[in-house]
Write a protein that holds these residues in place. Structure first.
Motif, short mmCIF file in Angstrom:
data_model
loop_
_atom_site.label_atom_id
_atom_site.label_comp_id
_atom_site.label_asym_id
_atom_site.label_seq_id
_atom_site.Cartn_x
_atom_site.Cartn_y
_atom_site.Cartn_z
N ASP A 1 -2.71 -1.39 -1.10
CA ASP A 1 -3.50 -2.58 -0.77
C ASP A 1 -3.15 -3.11 0.61
O ASP A 1 -3.05 -4.31 0.83
N ASN A 2 -2.99 -2.21 1.55
CA ASN A 2 -2.66 -2.59 2.91
C ASN A 2 -3.55 -1.79 3.85
O ASN A 2 -3.41 -0.57 3.95
N SER A 3 -4.46 -2.47 4.53
CA SER A 3 -5.41 -1.75 5.39
C SER A 3 -4.77 -1.24 6.67
O SER A 3 -5.44 -0.57 7.46
N LEU A 4 -3.51 -1.56 6.89
CA LEU A 4 -2.81 -0.95 8.02
C LEU A 4 -2.47 0.51 7.73
O LEU A 4 -2.13 1.26 8.64
N ILE A 5 -2.54 0.90 6.44
CA ILE A 5 -2.21 2.26 6.02
C ILE A 5 -3.41 2.84 5.29
O ILE A 5 -3.84 2.30 4.28
N MET A 6 -3.97 3.90 5.81
CA MET A 6 -5.14 4.53 5.21
C MET A 6 -4.92 6.03 5.10
O MET A 6 -4.05 6.60 5.76
N THR A 7 -5.76 6.63 4.27
CA THR A 7 -5.85 8.09 4.26
C THR A 7 -7.03 8.49 5.15
O THR A 7 -7.93 7.68 5.40
N ALA A 8 -7.02 9.72 5.59
CA ALA A 8 -8.10 10.20 6.45
C ALA A 8 -9.44 10.15 5.71
O ALA A 8 -10.47 9.83 6.31
N SER A 9 -9.42 10.44 4.43
CA SER A 9 -10.69 10.43 3.67
C SER A 9 -11.29 9.03 3.65
O SER A 9 -12.51 8.87 3.74
N PHE B 1 -10.70 6.59 5.96
CA PHE B 1 -11.09 6.23 7.32
C PHE B 1 -12.35 6.99 7.74
O PHE B 1 -13.27 6.41 8.33
N ASP B 2 -12.41 8.27 7.41
CA ASP B 2 -13.58 9.08 7.79
C ASP B 2 -14.83 8.66 7.05
O ASP B 2 -15.95 8.83 7.57
N ALA B 3 -14.66 8.13 5.84
CA ALA B 3 -15.82 7.73 5.04
C ALA B 3 -16.48 6.46 5.58
O ALA B 3 -17.62 6.16 5.24
N MET B 4 -15.78 5.72 6.40
CA MET B 4 -16.31 4.46 6.93
C MET B 4 -17.26 4.76 8.09
O MET B 4 -17.03 5.65 8.90
N SER B 5 -18.34 4.01 8.15
CA SER B 5 -19.26 4.12 9.29
C SER B 5 -18.62 3.46 10.51
O SER B 5 -17.64 2.71 10.40
N ASP B 6 -19.19 3.75 11.68
CA ASP B 6 -18.67 3.13 12.90
C ASP B 6 -18.75 1.61 12.83
O ASP B 6 -17.84 0.91 13.30
N CYS C 1 -4.25 13.36 7.74
CA CYS C 1 -5.14 13.31 8.89
C CYS C 1 -5.68 14.69 9.24
O CYS C 1 -4.95 15.69 9.19
N SER C 2 -6.94 14.75 9.61
CA SER C 2 -7.57 15.98 10.08
C SER C 2 -7.88 15.81 11.56
O SER C 2 -7.89 14.70 12.09
N PRO C 3 -8.17 16.91 12.27
CA PRO C 3 -8.51 16.80 13.69
C PRO C 3 -9.70 15.88 13.95
O PRO C 3 -9.71 15.15 14.94
N ASN C 4 -10.69 15.89 13.07
CA ASN C 4 -11.85 15.03 13.25
C ASN C 4 -11.47 13.55 13.13
O ASN C 4 -12.09 12.70 13.77
N THR C 5 -10.47 13.27 12.31
CA THR C 5 -10.01 11.89 12.17
C THR C 5 -9.46 11.38 13.50
O THR C 5 -9.66 10.22 13.86
N LYS C 6 -8.75 12.25 14.20
CA LYS C 6 -8.18 11.85 15.49
C LYS C 6 -9.30 11.50 16.48
O LYS C 6 -9.20 10.51 17.21
N VAL C 7 -10.35 12.30 16.48
CA VAL C 7 -11.47 12.04 17.38
C VAL C 7 -12.13 10.70 17.02
O VAL C 7 -12.47 9.90 17.90
N LYS C 8 -12.28 10.45 15.72
CA LYS C 8 -12.89 9.20 15.27
C LYS C 8 -12.03 8.01 15.66
O LYS C 8 -12.55 6.95 16.04
N MET C 9 -10.70 8.14 15.59
CA MET C 9 -9.80 7.05 15.98
C MET C 9 -9.93 6.74 17.47
O MET C 9 -10.00 5.58 17.87
N ILE C 10 -10.00 7.79 18.30
CA ILE C 10 -10.15 7.58 19.74
C ILE C 10 -11.46 6.86 20.03
O ILE C 10 -11.52 5.93 20.84
N ALA C 11 -12.54 7.28 19.35
CA ALA C 11 -13.84 6.64 19.55
C ALA C 11 -13.79 5.17 19.15
O ALA C 11 -14.37 4.31 19.84
N ALA C 12 -13.09 4.88 18.04
CA ALA C 12 -12.98 3.48 17.60
C ALA C 12 -12.20 2.65 18.63
O ALA C 12 -12.56 1.50 18.90
#
Length: 1010
Positions: free
Chosen positions: A634-642, A644-649, A665-676
């Motif tokens: 119950d801490n949004s500072l800690i997430m799984t890649a699934s 984080f990836d499931a969330m829309s921009d 974390c997957s490679p695509n998750t890293k790209v999504k984090m940079i975009a965010a």
């Protein structure tokens, strides 16, 4: 093996038609032990570096041309021509000497700087994994020699032509050489035709091609220009040509602005003289143009950049792109991997859990297999009362534990060796992935070493390597023959718990296999998943990385090609769950201080890892990425890649705070984090090591690749390569980037203030007309050149080498859009420049009008007469004043806000030898310029002074007092430079954020168990 055999450099040999034994004998090498370091050194002298010739490098004539092909030199040459035309040979000669000296100094500095930067950039070129002295090591690719045993893995760029002798599922991309777009599948078959086309030499791999699948070992047969790529004079892996960085672009724009301003000032000079041309007017106009141009700027920038690149290399960060030097100072967020970056990557298996037996403990550290496996205090692997050692290897009652340890041993590509060299004292070494090494050491402790199992009859048939998208690995083995019949086939699987559980339909309970599916299920999948999750949590909350093991017996379909005809998704199904292994990777001692230093600098740290959320959170707490007392669930500072990836921009953008820990974390998750981060207008650095990390490294503002564990593809995509894979090195690199940018601002402010001061003196001096109606020069052209190049440039270079200030990592990151000329830098340039110009001109006027009756004489700009005595004395006073003011201003520029004249600050000046030596030398050079007969009258157009030194000292004291007053006002009225929130406040902010029930996308209890 023959040692120290003289190797002759021979003509091309068709190594593809030679057997492995013949190639090894030809190069006097051993496929197990490799070359010795001494042999490698001798061969490097014989064969030369493994690099292509004629692929660029630093050209001395191009560097020299850059020194003379610029606006400044053109202006100076015009001034020289005018001086010679008017028979002023002394002034013309001095200007010519200054042109030559400036070109020589600039050439020497830039040429050496370019050579340094080229050498350092070459260090980031692809490395090679070789076996030398019986151990695997990573060397610069240009140090590889024929006879080296080279190791290739998925994503590697092959560094030399090699004859393969061990492969598994190896495919390479040879489009560079053959034009074939599809990967080439390699084998070890001997080829009989010498002139076989390159694309059909399947037992060879070639330099500059890329491994797209599998792994292999080979004997290096050709290096450098003898390789196939060398023979067609093509290079795939350049480090980049001459790069125009944002800084250089800004300096180019500044040069255009200065040139325009200089042209306007020249017009003003001619306008004051009513556009009446004369040599004197032309010389004065050129003097004003010279005063406007910071001659030493290019040399100072080059020196500072070279020094910065060198300093970065000293802290084990190799700069591949110069633009990253400037970008580092603007970094607001660092996204880091965990394993090997924040941790030591010295993994050791310390726990096991098996459904039928519960938890096991494992003793021992490092690669040494001298350890034991315990269960409830009893030794299991070495003859404990429940499971004697001989039964672990052979018996049936220990079948479950046997399968667990067999899986750890066989689903594993690492190698464990005990050195036979006398000087090693029997030290154990390992080759392979740290996680696999930990499992292999565990198997050795149980007497189930992989070589022993292979010798007993286990045979590797197929392999599906670890993939970051599926987070698991599997192998197909054929077991030992029994009673003359072929052995059974087994599939062994290991990987992330949630990815392995999804493949399992049964679980092992002692000697029984229990179903999770259909009518025969003895425990529902949900119940089993909850049980396993609880055990994983127990291990993960201790900071252990948890791997799950599974296996099944495999019955191949008739006629199926077991090497190439298998489909991964079909192989990795109907698996039997075996157990869990907990692996500990201790954090680096320097990681926690480095993370806290980031928070002090206003930089936020994110951990993106493939580990379990609890494991990631435990390590994140240890290294202070998140507070130690915040909950994982119950801490949004800690997430799984699934999650984080499931969330829309839009949902990500609505998060008050982006997660600090992203697990699985997957490679695509890293790209999504940079975009965010980019959508929040933040400036991000991203670390990566795998082939699949290349996209995130490219889209990040600063891509940082791992030099030890990173693939060559990742290094090619990165801006910076860490040679020690250490997070603390990233922080040091950021600090160095800040230091470089701050120093560039310091010396630009110093040089431009010098120009402003000279312009003030010269332009105001237009108001003074001599008896012929011509403007009187308050300063001569040679004086201006001397001030710009001899007096001002060396201190500016010293400012470029200034150590980082105490507040360097206690200031907020600068805005990426902030150029060199911030409001404060521009303000400082004009305030200090106008002050120095006014004080120098005041000294000129005081001497001329206060003590020499204001007699301006005639032709005092070109020759000395008694009537010009007052002008010459005033000119010498102005020159001496401005010289000392510029040197004092160099001390001012060391600190943009704080006092530069306190005892504490002056004591630190001695740390910068270049700066204080240039100040002392610049002050002493004034004496001969003023007092050497002939030089003073004919060259500098001034004369000896005596009492005038009092006005020089008064101007110097006034400047220091006014500068300190100006800085005092800035400290009182301007926003503080230091960060308001330090590491403690950042921790408190995260605790407060956690307690505010902001749980969008957070890990709930149910999600945590999934």
């Amino acid at each position: 093996m023959a040692k120290n055999k003289t190797i002759q450099v021979e003509e091309d040999i068709p190594f593809h038609v030679l057997s492995v034994e013949q190639v090894a004998a030809h190069y006097s090498t051993n496929t197990l032990e490799g070359l010795t370091s001494q042999e490698a050194t001798e061969r490097l002298r014989t064969y030369g570096n493994n690099e292509l010739q004629g692929n660029g490098g630093v050209k001395w004539y191009k560097v020299l041309w850059r020194q003379v092909a610029n606006t400044l030199v053109a202006i100076l040459l015009i001034a020289t021509a005018l001086s010679f035309a008017t028979k002023d040979f002394a002034e013309g000669g001095v200007i010519l000497v200054i042109i030559i000296m400036n070109a020589a100094i600039g050439f020497w500095q830039e040429f050496n700087a370019e050579k340094t930067m080229e050498a350092l950039r070459n260090m980031s070129s692809p490395t090679a994994k070789v076996i030398r002295d019986e151990v695997r090591m990573i060397i610069p690719n240009n140090q590889a020699v024929p006879g080296d045993i080279m190791i290739f893995e998925d994503g590697d760029v092959i560094g030399a032509d090699c004859r393969l002798f061990e492969i598994f599922n190896l495919e390479t991309d040879e489009a560079l050489l053959t034009g074939e777009s599809l990967p080439v599948q390699k084998n070890l078959d001997l080829i009989e035709t010498e002139d076989q086309p390159l694309g059909d030499r399947l037992n060879m791999v070639f330099s500059s091609t890329v491994v797209v699948k599998g792994r292999a070992k080979g004997i290096v047969t050709s290096t450098g220009m003898k390789t196939q790529i060398g023979q067609i004079a093509t290079s795939l892996m350049g480090a980049g040509g001459n790069e125009t960085t944002p800084l250089q672009k800004r300096l180019n724009r500044m040069a255009y602005f200065i040139s325009l301003a200089a042209a306007i000032l020249v017009l003003i000079v001619f306008a004051v003289h009513k556009f009446h041309y004369s040599n004197e007017v032309a010389i004065y106009a050129i003097s004003v143009a010279i005063a406007m141009i910071p001659e030493g700027l290019v040399a100072v920038v080059t020196l500072t950049m070279a020094f910065g690149v060198n300093r970065m290399a000293e802290v084990k960060a190799i700069v591949r792109r110069l633009s990253s030097l400037e970008s580092l100072g603007a970094v607001t967020n660092i996204c880091s991997d965990k394993t090997g970056t924040l941790t030591q990557s010295k993994m050791v298996a310390v726990r096991m859990w098996i459904p039928s037996d519960g938890f096991y403990r494992v003793s021992g550290t490092g690669f040494d297999p001298d350890g034991e496996i315990y269960k409830q205090g009893e030794t299991v692997a070495h003859g404990g009362s429940k499971v004697p050692e001989q039964l672990v290897v052979q018996g049936e009652e220990s079948n479950h534990l046997l399968r667990v340890l067999q899986t750890a041993s066989l689903c594993n590509m690492s190698e464990l060796r005990k050195s036979t060299r006398p000087e090693s004292n029997g030290e154990w070494t390992a080759i392979g992935d740290p996680t696999e090494i930990a499992l292999q050491v565990l198997a050795y402790k149980a007497g189930l070493a992989k070589p022993d199992l292979l010798s007993q009859g286990f045979k590797l048939i197929a392999e599906f390597p670890f993939d970051s998208s599926v987070k698991r690995m599997s192998v197909l083995y054929q077991g030992p023959e029994k009673e003359g019949r072929s052995g059974e086939h087994f599939i062994f699987l290991k990987g992330a718990t949630e990815r392995v559980l999804g493949c399992c339909t049964h679980w092992r309970d002692g000697d029984h296999e229990r179903s999770l599916m259909g009518e025969k299920e003895e425990m529902s999948r949900e119940e089993f998943g909850a049980m396993i999750t609880d055990k994983v949590d127990i291990l993960a909350e201790k900071g252990l990385r948890v791997l799950t093991l599974a296996y099944r017996r495999f019955q191949p379909a008739p006629g199926v090609d077991l090497v190439h005809g298998l489909v991964r998704s079909e192989v990795e199904q109907d698996m039997v769950f075996l157990g869990l292994v907990g692996i500990y990777d201790p954090p680096r001692a320097e990681s926690r201080p480095a993370v806290l230093q980031c928070y002090d600098a206003g930089i936020r740290v994110h951990m993106l890892t493939g580990d379990h959320p609890s494991t990631a959170a435990a390590i994140a707490k240890e290294v202070a990425i998140i507070p130690a007392d915040v909950p994982v669930k119950d801490n949004s500072l800690i997430m799984t890649a699934s999650q984080f990836d499931a969330m829309s921009d839009e949902q990500v953008d609505q998060l008050e705070e982006l997660p600090r820990v992203v697990a699985r974390c997957s490679p695509n998750t890293k790209v999504k984090m940079i975009a965010a981060l980019h959508r929040r207008k933040l400036f991000a650095a991203m670390t990566g090591d795998g082939v699949n990390d290349s996209p995130s490294l490219k889209v990040a503002d600063v891509g940082i690749a791992m030099g030890q564990s990173g693939s060559d593809v990742a290094k090619q995509a990165a801006d910076i390569v860490l040679t020690d894979d250490n997070f603390a090195t990233i922080v040091q690199a950021v600090a160095e980037g800040r230091r470089i940018f701050a120093n560039i601002q310091k010396f630009i402010a110093h040089l431009m203030s010098t120009n402003v001061a000279e312009i003030v003196v010269l332009i105001v001096g237009l108001a003074f007309k001599d008896d012929d109606g011509m403007a009187v020069f308050p300063m001569s052209a040679v004086q201006i050149l001397f001030l710009n190049m001899i007096t001002s440039s060396p201190p500016a270079m010293g400012l470029g080498l200034e150590p980082a200030s105490a507040s360097n990592m206690c200031e907020p990151p600068r805005s990426p859009k902030q150029g060199l000329f911030s409001f404060e830098v521009v303000m400082d340039t004009f305030v200090y420049g106008l002050t120095m110009g006014a004080l120098s001109f005041s000294a000129f006027c005081t001497v001329l009008f206060g003590f020499n009756n204001g007699n301006l004489g005639s032709s005092c700009n070109t020759e000395y007469t008694e009537a010009c005595e007052g002008v010459f004395r005033a000119r010498a006073t102005a020159y001496a004043s401005l010289t000392l003011l510029l040197l004092a201003h160099a001390i001012n520029c060391r600190n943009i806000r704080s006092s530069s004249w306190s005892m504490k600050s002056l004591k630190t000046l001695q740390k910068n030898k270049m700066l204080w030596l240039s100040i002392v030398t610049g002050a002493l050079v004034v004496i001969p310029c003023i007092y050497i007969p002939g030089v003073n009258h004919s060259v500098f157009k001034h004369t000896n002074i005596s009492y005038e030194w009092g006005f020089v000292v008064i101007a110097l004291v006034l400047f220091i007092l006014l500068s300190e007053l100006y800085k005092f006002i800035k400290r009182r009225t301007m926003k503080p430079l230091s960060v308001r929130a330090n590491s403690e406040l950042e921790m408190e902010r995260m605790r407060s954020f956690t307690s505010q029930n902001t749980r969008v996308g957070s890990i709930t209890e149910t999600e945590h168990k999934s």
